[in-house]
Motif scaffolding. Structure first.
Motif, PDB file in Angstrom:
ATOM      1  N   ASP A   1       0.843  -1.212   0.000  1.00 42.72           N
ATOM      2  CA  ASP A   1       0.000   0.000   0.000  1.00 42.72           C
ATOM      3  C   ASP A   1       0.874   1.256   0.000  1.00 42.72           C
ATOM      4  O   ASP A   1       0.580   2.221  -0.726  1.00 42.72           O
ATOM      5  N   ASN A   2       1.938   1.256   0.792  1.00 41.11           N
ATOM      6  CA  ASN A   2       2.832   2.410   0.842  1.00 41.11           C
ATOM      7  C   ASN A   2       3.501   2.649  -0.509  1.00 41.11           C
ATOM      8  O   ASN A   2       3.666   3.794  -0.930  1.00 41.11           O
ATOM      9  N   LEU A   3       3.876   1.561  -1.189  1.00 43.04           N
ATOM     10  CA  LEU A   3       4.501   1.698  -2.516  1.00 43.04           C
ATOM     11  C   LEU A   3       3.521   2.316  -3.515  1.00 43.04           C
ATOM     12  O   LEU A   3       3.898   3.194  -4.290  1.00 43.04           O
ATOM     13  N   LYS A   4       2.278   1.860  -3.494  1.00 44.16           N
ATOM     14  CA  LYS A   4       1.264   2.408  -4.408  1.00 44.16           C
ATOM     15  C   LYS A   4       1.030   3.890  -4.121  1.00 44.16           C
ATOM     16  O   LYS A   4       0.897   4.697  -5.039  1.00 44.16           O
ATOM     17  N   THR A   5       0.991   4.239  -2.851  1.00 46.03           N
ATOM     18  CA  THR A   5       0.807   5.639  -2.453  1.00 46.03           C
ATOM     19  C   THR A   5       1.983   6.486  -2.934  1.00 46.03           C
ATOM     20  O   THR A   5       1.798   7.580  -3.477  1.00 46.03           O
TER      21      THR A   5
ATOM     22  N   ASP B   1       8.070   1.443 -12.616  1.00 42.80           N
ATOM     23  CA  ASP B   1       9.101   0.391 -12.634  1.00 42.80           C
ATOM     24  C   ASP B   1       9.712   0.211 -11.245  1.00 42.80           C
ATOM     25  O   ASP B   1       9.942  -0.921 -10.799  1.00 42.80           O
ATOM     26  N   GLU B   2       9.997   1.320 -10.558  1.00 38.70           N
ATOM     27  CA  GLU B   2      10.572   1.261  -9.214  1.00 38.70           C
ATOM     28  C   GLU B   2       9.586   0.576  -8.256  1.00 38.70           C
ATOM     29  O   GLU B   2       9.981  -0.253  -7.431  1.00 38.70           O
ATOM     30  N   ARG B   3       8.297   0.918  -8.396  1.00 38.73           N
ATOM     31  CA  ARG B   3       7.272   0.296  -7.539  1.00 38.73           C
ATOM     32  C   ARG B   3       7.262  -1.219  -7.760  1.00 38.73           C
ATOM     33  O   ARG B   3       7.266  -1.991  -6.810  1.00 38.73           O
ATOM     34  N   LYS B   4       7.284  -1.637  -9.028  1.00 36.94           N
ATOM     35  CA  LYS B   4       7.245  -3.080  -9.323  1.00 36.94           C
ATOM     36  C   LYS B   4       8.484  -3.785  -8.780  1.00 36.94           C
ATOM     37  O   LYS B   4       8.400  -4.883  -8.233  1.00 36.94           O
ATOM     38  N   ARG B   5       9.642  -3.152  -8.909  1.00 34.91           N
ATOM     39  CA  ARG B   5      10.886  -3.744  -8.410  1.00 34.91           C
ATOM     40  C   ARG B   5      10.815  -3.896  -6.881  1.00 34.91           C
ATOM     41  O   ARG B   5      11.159  -4.938  -6.331  1.00 34.91           O
ATOM     42  N   LEU B   6      10.333  -2.837  -6.215  1.00 31.49           N
ATOM     43  CA  LEU B   6      10.236  -2.877  -4.756  1.00 31.49           C
ATOM     44  C   LEU B   6       9.160  -3.864  -4.278  1.00 31.49           C
ATOM     45  O   LEU B   6       9.325  -4.508  -3.238  1.00 31.49           O
ATOM     46  N   GLU B   7       8.065  -3.995  -5.055  1.00 33.79           N
ATOM     47  CA  GLU B   7       7.029  -4.976  -4.696  1.00 33.79           C
ATOM     48  C   GLU B   7       7.607  -6.388  -4.740  1.00 33.79           C
ATOM     49  O   GLU B   7       7.309  -7.219  -3.887  1.00 33.79           O
ATOM     50  N   THR B   8       8.454  -6.654  -5.739  1.00 37.37           N
ATOM     51  CA  THR B   8       9.115  -7.965  -5.843  1.00 37.37           C
ATOM     52  C   THR B   8      10.004  -8.185  -4.625  1.00 37.37           C
ATOM     53  O   THR B   8      10.037  -9.278  -4.049  1.00 37.37           O
ATOM     54  N   GLU B   9      10.717  -7.143  -4.216  1.00 34.76           N
ATOM     55  CA  GLU B   9      11.586  -7.207  -3.035  1.00 34.76           C
ATOM     56  C   GLU B   9      10.766  -7.527  -1.779  1.00 34.76           C
ATOM     57  O   GLU B   9      11.153  -8.369  -0.968  1.00 34.76           O
ATOM     58  N   VAL B  10       9.617  -6.850  -1.617  1.00 37.85           N
ATOM     59  CA  VAL B  10       8.744  -7.071  -0.463  1.00 37.85           C
ATOM     60  C   VAL B  10       8.219  -8.515  -0.480  1.00 37.85           C
ATOM     61  O   VAL B  10       8.190  -9.189   0.552  1.00 37.85           O
TER      62      VAL B  10
END
Length: 185
Positions: free
Chosen positions: A137-141, A151-160
């Motif tokens: 949720d924080n990444l989407k915000t 792209d950064e959001r998707k990369r970080l979502e994979t990390e999470v």
């Protein structure tokens, strides 16, 4: 709204694992473990106190716990607290020392304890998934605010997700080890 913080997510996931390990340590396995008496509280001096604040707990033998009560006047109260804690233990008072023989677990009791270990593990997994959801949720915000790219959001979502998967695997290992210990396999 909170900003994405990897260190906070890692800390919260590790906290869920630590809470699980603490819960599992209190489950009886048929061997003497001082953590077995952690939930016991004694009413002394007009207050409820943890057992380890009024006595020393040790495991001198594999199937025996020993509780050395510091103040002789509290021996009866400690005895009563252990009996009423629902641990299935019968204290033997010997002066200021209380001996607790650890009885064998019945097969039915072993299965109940193994189920309880599974429930603790599921509770920890739910906590970890809630942490993951907060992170996503924080990444989407952050992306909506324009602070990070898609792209950064998707990369970080994979990390999470990887962090979540490894934490859940750790929970499974801890729960399976405890179940094996309880069932005596």
């Amino acid at each position: 709204m909170a900003k994405y913080d990897k260190a906070d997510l890692e800390r919260r996931m590790a906290g869920a694992v630590e809470a699980l390990k603490h819960d599992l340590s209190g489950l009886r396995t048929g061997r003497a473990n001082v953590a077995l008496l952690d939930p016991v509280t004694v009413e002394v001096y007009g207050a409820h106190m943890a057992l380890n604040t009024v006595a020393t707990v040790s495991a001198p033998e594999p199937r025996m716990l020993s509780v050395q009560v510091w103040d002789r006047s509290n021996v009866g109260l400690v005895d009563k607290a252990i009996r009423s804690a629902g641990l299935g233990l019968n204290p033997i008072v010997d002066g200021q020392n209380i001996r607790l023989p650890i009885p064998d677990l019945t097969e039915e009791r072993r299965k109940d304890l193994a189920k309880l270990a599974s429930q603790y593990a599921e509770k920890a997994k739910i906590a970890v998934r809630n942490v993951r959801r907060d992170g996503m949720d924080n990444l989407k915000t952050d992306e909506k605010k324009g602070e990070i790219s898609e792209d950064e959001r998707k990369r970080l979502e994979t990390e999470v997700q990887k962090m979540t998967d490894s934490t859940i695997a750790e929970i499974d290992v801890a729960a399976q080890a405890k179940e094996k210990e309880i069932l005596g396999k």
